[in-house]
Design a protein around this motif. Structure first.
Motif, PDB file in Angstrom:
ATOM      1  N   GLY A  30     -16.915   3.190  -6.826  1.00  0.00           N
ATOM      2  CA  GLY A  30     -16.910   3.362  -5.377  1.00  0.00           C
ATOM      3  C   GLY A  30     -17.983   2.523  -4.706  1.00  0.00           C
ATOM      4  O   GLY A  30     -17.733   1.834  -3.705  1.00  0.00           O
ATOM      5  N   LEU A  31     -19.184   2.559  -5.270  1.00  0.00           N
ATOM      6  CA  LEU A  31     -20.275   1.748  -4.721  1.00  0.00           C
ATOM      7  C   LEU A  31     -19.988   0.252  -4.894  1.00  0.00           C
ATOM      8  O   LEU A  31     -20.240  -0.547  -3.992  1.00  0.00           O
ATOM      9  N   SER A 158     -11.011   3.853  -2.469  1.00  0.00           N
ATOM     10  CA  SER A 158     -10.630   2.519  -2.025  1.00  0.00           C
ATOM     11  C   SER A 158     -10.559   2.426  -0.505  1.00  0.00           C
ATOM     12  O   SER A 158     -11.074   1.475   0.102  1.00  0.00           O
ATOM     13  N   HIS A 159      -9.928   3.412   0.117  1.00  0.00           N
ATOM     14  CA  HIS A 159      -9.753   3.349   1.569  1.00  0.00           C
ATOM     15  C   HIS A 159     -11.055   3.642   2.309  1.00  0.00           C
ATOM     16  O   HIS A 159     -11.295   3.087   3.389  1.00  0.00           O
ATOM     17  N   ALA A 160     -11.897   4.498   1.747  1.00  0.00           N
ATOM     18  CA  ALA A 160     -13.200   4.743   2.374  1.00  0.00           C
ATOM     19  C   ALA A 160     -14.039   3.466   2.353  1.00  0.00           C
ATOM     20  O   ALA A 160     -14.707   3.116   3.344  1.00  0.00           O
ATOM     21  N   ALA A 161     -14.005   2.739   1.231  1.00  0.00           N
ATOM     22  CA  ALA A 161     -14.742   1.478   1.140  1.00  0.00           C
ATOM     23  C   ALA A 161     -14.161   0.440   2.092  1.00  0.00           C
ATOM     24  O   ALA A 161     -14.899  -0.302   2.754  1.00  0.00           O
ATOM     25  N   ALA A 162     -12.825   0.395   2.184  1.00  0.00           N
ATOM     26  CA  ALA A 162     -12.186  -0.565   3.084  1.00  0.00           C
ATOM     27  C   ALA A 162     -12.515  -0.270   4.541  1.00  0.00           C
ATOM     28  O   ALA A 162     -12.599  -1.178   5.371  1.00  0.00           O
ATOM     29  N   LEU A 163     -12.724   1.012   4.848  1.00  0.00           N
ATOM     30  CA  LEU A 163     -13.037   1.390   6.219  1.00  0.00           C
ATOM     31  C   LEU A 163     -14.492   1.106   6.567  1.00  0.00           C
ATOM     32  O   LEU A 163     -14.807   0.586   7.637  1.00  0.00           O
ATOM     33  N   GLY A 164     -15.402   1.444   5.634  1.00  0.00           N
ATOM     34  CA  GLY A 164     -16.822   1.316   5.932  1.00  0.00           C
ATOM     35  C   GLY A 164     -17.429  -0.027   5.581  1.00  0.00           C
ATOM     36  O   GLY A 164     -18.414  -0.445   6.202  1.00  0.00           O
ATOM     37  N   GLY A 165     -16.867  -0.732   4.591  1.00  0.00           N
ATOM     38  CA  GLY A 165     -17.464  -1.966   4.115  1.00  0.00           C
ATOM     39  C   GLY A 165     -17.589  -3.071   5.149  1.00  0.00           C
ATOM     40  O   GLY A 165     -18.687  -3.619   5.351  1.00  0.00           O
ATOM     41  N   GLY A 274      -4.660   4.811   5.604  1.00  0.00           N
ATOM     42  CA  GLY A 274      -4.689   4.878   4.150  1.00  0.00           C
ATOM     43  C   GLY A 274      -5.545   6.019   3.651  1.00  0.00           C
ATOM     44  O   GLY A 274      -5.172   6.725   2.703  1.00  0.00           O
ATOM     45  N   LEU A 275      -6.693   6.224   4.288  1.00  0.00           N
ATOM     46  CA  LEU A 275      -7.574   7.329   3.893  1.00  0.00           C
ATOM     47  C   LEU A 275      -6.899   8.672   4.153  1.00  0.00           C
ATOM     48  O   LEU A 275      -6.911   9.571   3.307  1.00  0.00           O
ATOM     49  N   ALA A 276      -6.273   8.810   5.317  1.00  0.00           N
ATOM     50  CA  ALA A 276      -5.572  10.056   5.633  1.00  0.00           C
ATOM     51  C   ALA A 276      -4.367  10.266   4.720  1.00  0.00           C
ATOM     52  O   ALA A 276      -4.017  11.404   4.379  1.00  0.00           O
ATOM     53  N   GLY A 277      -3.745   9.172   4.294  1.00  0.00           N
ATOM     54  CA  GLY A 277      -2.556   9.274   3.456  1.00  0.00           C
ATOM     55  C   GLY A 277      -2.816   9.819   2.067  1.00  0.00           C
ATOM     56  O   GLY A 277      -1.875  10.235   1.379  1.00  0.00           O
ATOM     57  N   THR A 278      -4.075   9.841   1.641  1.00  0.00           N
ATOM     58  CA  THR A 278      -4.365  10.366   0.308  1.00  0.00           C
ATOM     59  C   THR A 278      -4.036  11.853   0.203  1.00  0.00           C
ATOM     60  O   THR A 278      -3.723  12.338  -0.889  1.00  0.00           O
ATOM     61  N   VAL A 279      -4.094  12.587   1.318  1.00  0.00           N
ATOM     62  CA  VAL A 279      -3.779  14.021   1.257  1.00  0.00           C
ATOM     63  C   VAL A 279      -2.276  14.252   1.131  1.00  0.00           C
ATOM     64  O   VAL A 279      -1.845  15.371   0.835  1.00  0.00           O
ATOM     65  N   LEU A 280      -1.470  13.213   1.347  1.00  0.00           N
ATOM     66  CA  LEU A 280      -0.014  13.350   1.253  1.00  0.00           C
ATOM     67  C   LEU A 280       0.506  13.056  -0.153  1.00  0.00           C
ATOM     68  O   LEU A 280       1.675  13.317  -0.441  1.00  0.00           O
ATOM     69  N   VAL A 281      -0.343  12.506  -1.011  1.00  0.00           N
ATOM     70  CA  VAL A 281       0.136  12.076  -2.322  1.00  0.00           C
ATOM     71  C   VAL A 281       0.726  13.232  -3.109  1.00  0.00           C
ATOM     72  O   VAL A 281       1.868  13.182  -3.578  1.00  0.00           O
ATOM     73  N   ARG A 282      -0.014  14.311  -3.283  1.00  0.00           N
ATOM     74  CA  ARG A 282       0.458  15.435  -4.077  1.00  0.00           C
ATOM     75  C   ARG A 282       1.706  16.092  -3.473  1.00  0.00           C
ATOM     76  O   ARG A 282       2.688  16.299  -4.196  1.00  0.00           O
TER      77      ARG A 282
END
Length: 416
Positions: A30-31, A158-165, A274-282
């Motif tokens: 992640g880092l 991945s999406h958190a890094a893409a958002l904050g990076g 993309g970050l919000a979409g992770t809760v839809l995976v399961r």
């Protein structure tokens, strides 16, 4: 014949938050991913500052992508035949040294274009090596029933890094040129330290019937399994259409006179989605078969991409990108699950990198084609052309009964 003694030792089934090996891999990568996102923004700016040429600024990313594509298939073979933890350590060491060399050059005001292009080539070469090794390590340290949850957490990272990076990279670069490279070098070192402490289960190789260790065995696996073949082709088309959307939307906003801040906020919609979409995976994976999920995601993507052509301004583009981003994690986890559960262990590394190589070729082709479309057509016409290409691929997939009827494979299907 495969016997119980030849199977991989199953990792102990504890909650992922208490799985020490997974958390080390997740935190370190992640880092490292955050650091890479930072420099993905900064490197073109530095090249532009050194040369004053937008073409050379683009050449940095093109060099990195081209070398990654060339290294993808050999990297997969190495991941299948060598110590994956060692390969991950090598990648992070090389990336830390390469980034530190740029940091030192900036401190001494000695940065040059050949140096930067060499760094692009080096980082591009080791990226698929460490990336495939890390994916296989995740598979080795996570129990089969937790694989979907683990891959979903990977998407969050991945999406958190893409958002904050990018925003962090811009802030650091504006403060001092050296800071983004310092932050990235530190992130790679931390990821290296985390990898040093990972203790995966001992790998027990399963015998193969043909002893196939060819570099192209991963591509052969993707082609041999019908659902992998069709879903890989569809994912490649989806990637070819989706990859250039950022460029096309930027062109739309720029031609409409949007400020850089507005452009940045609009493009953030994709990462937030993309970050919000992770809760839809399961939920999606529980309720839909692989074929139904792929077709549903493809259908919504066609509509949302076409919606980007409507002239309703930046807010509309941001909403459409957000909704488009929601389906990304489910599609990527779907492909990972299919590969991990249907490909023999001794060929998973090559299959993962072969899949990523196919997607990379699709992205490159899409970027090239979209550039030509935007040059000769309006941005709206280019968007509709991309949506039409995806709609054709979707129609072909819908007509294939094998895709419509495929079920989720069980963990044991690849061990018989």
């Amino acid at each position: 014949m495969v016997t119980p003694e030849t199977l991989d030792p199953a990792p102990a089934e504890v909650p992922l938050r208490r799985n020490r090996n997974f958390q080390l891999l997740w935190s370190g990568s992640g880092l490292a991913l955050l650091g890479r996102e930072i420099t993905d923004l900064v490197y073109p700016l530095v090249v532009l500052a050194v040369t004053g040429s937008p073409a050379w600024a683009g050449a940095f990313g093109a060099t990195q992508m081209a070398v990654s594509l060339l290294a993808g298939l050999p990297a997969g073979k190495l991941a299948d035949t060598h110590d994956q933890r060692l390969l991950l350590i090598i990648m992070e060491t090389v990336r830390a040294i390469a980034t530190t060399s740029v940091l030192v050059a900036v401190l001494h005001d000695a940065i040059t274009l050949p140096h930067l292009l060499a760094v692009a080539a080096i980082v591009g070469a080791v990226q698929p090596l460490g990336g495939s090794a890390r994916m296989l390590l995740v598979r080795a340290v996570v129990p089969p029933r937790q694989l979907t949850a683990a891959l979903t957490q990977e998407e969050v990272r991945s999406h958190a890094a893409a958002l904050g990076g990018p925003s962090l990279g811009g802030l650091l670069y504006a403060t001092a040129t050296v800071l983004p490279f310092l932050a990235t070098a530190v992130s790679f070192v931390v990821s290296l330290v985390c990898a040093l402490f990972v203790r995966p289960p001992a790998r027990a190789r399963k015998p193969t019937v043909d002893g196939d260790r060819r570099m192209l065995a991963g591509l052969a696996q993707l082609w041999k399994v019908p659902i992998l073949r069709h879903s890989t082709m569809f994912a490649a088309v989806l990637n070819a259409v989706s990859a250039p959307l950022v460029l096309v939307v930027i062109v739309v906003l720029t031609r409409d006179g949007a400020s850089p801040g507005t452009v940045g906020l609009t493009m953030a919609g994709l990462a937030v989605g993309g970050l919000a979409g992770t809760v839809l995976v399961r939920p999606l994976h529980d309720r839909l078969t692989p074929g139904a999920l792929m077709l549903w995601l493809g259908g919504t993507a066609v509509l949302l991409i076409a919606a980007l052509s409507l002239p309703f301004g930046a807010w509309w583009l941001a909403i459409a990108l957000f909704l488009l981003g929601l389906g990304g994690p489910s599609m990527r986890v779907l492909m990972d699950i299919l590969i991990f559960r249907q490909v023999p262990d001794e060929q998973r590394g090559r299959t993962v990198t072969a899949f990523m190589t196919v997607l990379g070729v699709g992205s490159s082709a899409g970027m090239l084609a979209s550039g030509l479309l935007v040059e000769h057509l309006s941005a709206q016409a280019a968007i509709l052309t991309l949506a039409t290409v995806l709609a054709i691929a979707l129609g072909v997939s819908i007509s294939d009964r094998r895709i419509r009827s495929v079920q989720w494979p069980t963990e044991t299907e690849n061990r018989s």
